[in-house]
Design a protein around this motif. Structure first.
Motif, mmCIF file in Angstrom:
data_model
loop_
_atom_site.group_PDB
_atom_site.id
_atom_site.type_symbol
_atom_site.label_atom_id
_atom_site.label_comp_id
_atom_site.label_asym_id
_atom_site.label_seq_id
_atom_site.Cartn_x
_atom_site.Cartn_y
_atom_site.Cartn_z
ATOM 1 N N HIS A 6 -28.419 5.637 28.761
ATOM 2 C CA HIS A 6 -29.357 5.559 29.887
ATOM 3 C C HIS A 6 -28.983 6.682 30.847
ATOM 4 O O HIS A 6 -27.894 6.687 31.420
ATOM 5 C CB HIS A 6 -29.236 4.197 30.584
ATOM 6 N N ILE A 7 -29.891 7.660 31.015
ATOM 7 C CA ILE A 7 -29.543 8.920 31.684
ATOM 8 C C ILE A 7 -30.228 9.085 33.041
ATOM 9 O O ILE A 7 -30.393 10.201 33.525
ATOM 10 C CB ILE A 7 -29.879 10.127 30.780
ATOM 11 N N GLY A 8 -30.577 8.014 33.695
ATOM 12 C CA GLY A 8 -31.188 8.145 35.020
ATOM 13 C C GLY A 8 -32.651 7.759 34.991
ATOM 14 O O GLY A 8 -33.037 6.823 34.283
ATOM 15 N N ALA A 9 -33.503 8.505 35.707
ATOM 16 C CA ALA A 9 -33.166 9.675 36.504
ATOM 17 C C ALA A 9 -32.534 9.248 37.839
ATOM 18 O O ALA A 9 -32.400 8.073 38.145
ATOM 19 C CB ALA A 9 -34.428 10.511 36.771
ATOM 20 N N HIS A 10 -32.145 10.282 38.619
ATOM 21 C CA HIS A 10 -31.542 10.018 39.912
ATOM 22 C C HIS A 10 -32.489 9.225 40.804
ATOM 23 O O HIS A 10 -33.702 9.349 40.725
ATOM 24 C CB HIS A 10 -31.175 11.338 40.601
ATOM 25 N N SER A 11 -31.882 8.405 41.655
ATOM 26 C CA SER A 11 -32.620 7.623 42.660
ATOM 27 C C SER A 11 -33.676 6.714 42.037
ATOM 28 O O SER A 11 -34.743 6.493 42.602
ATOM 29 C CB SER A 11 -33.266 8.553 43.697
ATOM 30 N N THR A 12 -33.365 6.201 40.840
ATOM 31 C CA THR A 12 -34.235 5.205 40.222
ATOM 32 C C THR A 12 -33.483 3.926 39.887
ATOM 33 O O THR A 12 -34.115 2.907 39.623
ATOM 34 C CB THR A 12 -34.871 5.722 38.905
#
Length: 291
Positions: A6-12
């Protein structure tokens, strides 16, 4: 073994997915699914990626990494999560590209486990809210400098996922919209964990809890208790109905004060985002979880 990144995304996510899976560690382990804590794999994996620099691990090296992470655990699927697997927030727009490191870093991760079945999982977020959120996380400062020459009109999740697909052609990819997670969070959890969609997991209402009033959540959970055979589609319909009646609008709305961040800009970015989602669903071997 199946390896699910699981690689993100940022701020999620803020590690919510990992937290929810950890709450279900016993049930998952009974089904051969391992979701170790972050400190069991992030340093080990980071060092392995740095050592290999994109080269495929040999069998001995691959086995050593797995042993270091698993620490005696045995299973059929290993889930690892970090929004920084691809890059840290400060370099999302490096070289005037949107997640320009996606191809390289995804391939590097895949090559740590060349003989295993690897999959990638990513939550997307509209650039209309993602860009301000990233800017806020990076200490603010000069907004144009933060964008690093990126053309906002060309921000494309389709391009990011297309490059990911190219970088790891043998790996299934699952994507979903962060904006949809109050309605689809149970399916996101089971999909990443490789469990049946109807599996009852602790934390499956975490996203809905954040946007429903306390009374609304109680009524929603009571409704589910009275309808134990409810289907996924029916549950989503119920969640939409309860959000309409009991949604916490303050939690659901975001307001950003940035240069040029007009309503017209937001609507244009949202429109491109929706178009990207439709295009992403045409890519091969990609699952998009939508309500």
């Amino acid at each position: 073994m199946q390896i699910a990144f699981h690689i993100g995304a940022h701020s999620t996510d803020d590690d919510l997915l990992l937290s929810c899976l950890r709450q279900n560690a016993g049930l998952l382990a009974q089904n051969g699914v391992l979701a170790p804590s972050a400190d069991q794999y992030r340093t080990v994996l980071r060092e392995a990626v740095r050592r290999l620099q994109g080269a495929q691990s040999d069998p001995a090296g691959e086995e050593a990494v797995l042993e270091a992470i698993l620490n005696g655990m045995d299973g059929r699927r290993l889930v690892m999560s970090s929004e920084n697997f691809i890059c840290v927030p400060q370099v999302v727009f490096d070289d005037a590209a949107f997640y320009g490191k996606m191809e390289q870093k995804a391939a590097w991760l895949r090559n740590v486990f060349p003989s295993q079945e690897v999959s990638f999982h990513i939550g997307l977020r509209s650039p209309a809210t993602l860009v301000p959120a990233l800017f806020d996380r990076c200490g603010k400062g000069d907004f144009p400098a933060f964008l690093n020459g990126i053309n906002l009109d060309e921000l494309s999740w389709f391009d990011v996922i297309r490059r990911l697909r190219f970088a790891v052609p043998d790996a299934p990819i699952t994507a979903w919209c962060n904006e949809d997670t109050p309605l689809i969070w149970p399916e996101v959890l089971t999909e990443v964990a490789g469990m049946p969609a109807q599996t009852d997991l602790k934390g499956q209402h975490a996203r809905l809890r954040a946007v429903l009033s306390e009374d609304g959540l109680k009524r929603y959970l009571a409704y589910l208790d009275h309808h134990p055979q409810i289907t996924v589609a029916q549950r989503r319909w119920a969640a939409i109905s309860f959000l309409d009646r009991f949604g916490n609008t303050e939690e659901m709305e975001e307001d950003y004060d940035l240069p040029g961040w007009t309503q017209e800009r937001i609507e244009a970015l949202d429109m491109v985002y929706e178009e990207d989602l439709e295009d992403i669903m045409t890519l091969p071997d990609i699952t998009v979880i939508r309500p």
